[in-house]
Design an enzyme around this catalytic site. Sequence first.
Site, short mmCIF file in Angstrom:
data_model
loop_
_atom_site.label_atom_id
_atom_site.label_comp_id
_atom_site.label_asym_id
_atom_site.label_seq_id
_atom_site.Cartn_x
_atom_site.Cartn_y
_atom_site.Cartn_z
N ARG A 103 6.27 -4.33 -3.94
CA ARG A 103 7.58 -3.20 -3.61
C ARG A 103 8.27 -3.36 -2.23
O ARG A 103 9.17 -2.87 -2.77
CB ARG A 103 6.33 -1.73 -3.28
N HIS A 179 -1.46 6.99 1.76
CA HIS A 179 -0.19 7.71 2.08
C HIS A 179 -0.95 9.18 2.30
O HIS A 179 -1.44 10.10 2.54
CB HIS A 179 0.91 7.74 1.90
N CYS A 274 5.24 12.27 -5.02
CA CYS A 274 5.58 10.86 -4.71
C CYS A 274 7.05 10.35 -5.26
O CYS A 274 7.56 9.33 -5.35
CB CYS A 274 4.48 9.94 -5.39
N1 ARG Z 1 1.28 2.67 -6.88
C1 ARG Z 1 1.59 2.37 -5.49
C2 ARG Z 1 1.57 2.67 -3.70
O1 ARG Z 1 0.78 2.38 -3.82
C3 ARG Z 1 2.35 4.55 -5.55
C4 ARG Z 1 2.69 4.95 -4.34
C5 ARG Z 1 2.79 6.43 -4.17
N2 ARG Z 1 3.49 7.44 -2.85
C6 ARG Z 1 3.25 8.33 -2.06
N3 ARG Z 1 4.38 8.55 -1.56
N4 ARG Z 1 2.17 8.44 -1.92
O2 ARG Z 1 2.92 2.32 -3.25
#
Ligand code: ARG
Length: 281
Positions: A103, A179, A274
């Site tokens: 990311r 998160h 999200c």
């Molecule tokens: N696939 C993303 C990750 O794992 C999902 C992010 C979800 N975002 C959040 N704010 N919970 O980073």
Amino acid sequence: MISNYPDGKPAMPLPSLALLMCRPSHYTVAYEINPWMKVTRQVHQPVAARQWQALYDLLTRSLRVPVRLLRPVKGLPDLVFTANAGLLVGKAFIRTNFRHPERQGEEVIFERYFRRRGYRVVTLPRQFNFEGEGDALWVGDTLFLGFRFRTDATVHEHLSKILHRRILPLELVDKRFYHLDTCFCPLDATSVLWYPGAFDRYGWKAIETHVPDPVPVSTADALRFCCNALVIDRAVILHGGVSKPLRKELERRGFDLYELDLSEFLKAGGSAKCLVLRMTR
Ligand code: ARG
């Protein structure tokens, strides 16, 4: 320190709300960085596009919230989760340092977006991971900071120097709730939805001491990402299938529930909250 404010203290909550979203044109599950993601369980693109559009339409048409759009980028499938861009405080943008290399390419996209719009970009030293609004949530004037899986506990010191507000670090203990915004959802200045199973004893104590009215949710509701609800004033927008007791509890408190099908986004470990970043107009 954020200089836009005469006393060095940013005003919270944000004065006039706008949201940032990103169309899921390049959204897919291309890697696995949380337990929900399985590259073998692929996203149905047209369905994802419809689900995202329903959220966008609800926000812009029914709730009349201004939504800004970030241009999707090929090869950055999780860019759609704009909550992880960073944390906005007034005209300052505290940029994310993503934990996973998958990311990290998003950082420059978000940074450029806010710089171009006149925000002051604040970056933390590279060795400290911080995933923005995914792990940093306000309840009144207190910032709750989730750490361990994505954000580092040490970020706390940096943020307090920048924000001059009380910051309460909460350790996350269940990988599925990686998160803070997957297990903790501020409803207003005194109440939150939270899933106790995602925190340790210290976390329970911190939440119960500092939040006057915490509303615990069941494991079944938590696994449907009900804590990843997007709250706009009294509107609570979340993935469908909320249990009857929780629906009743929220309605009793005067909230209006909007249940959407966001199943395609659950495949990447995300839901309503999200997909949105809070910013000022
Ligand atoms: N696939 C993303 C990750 O794992 C999902 C992010 C979800 N975002 C959040 N704010 N919970 O980073």
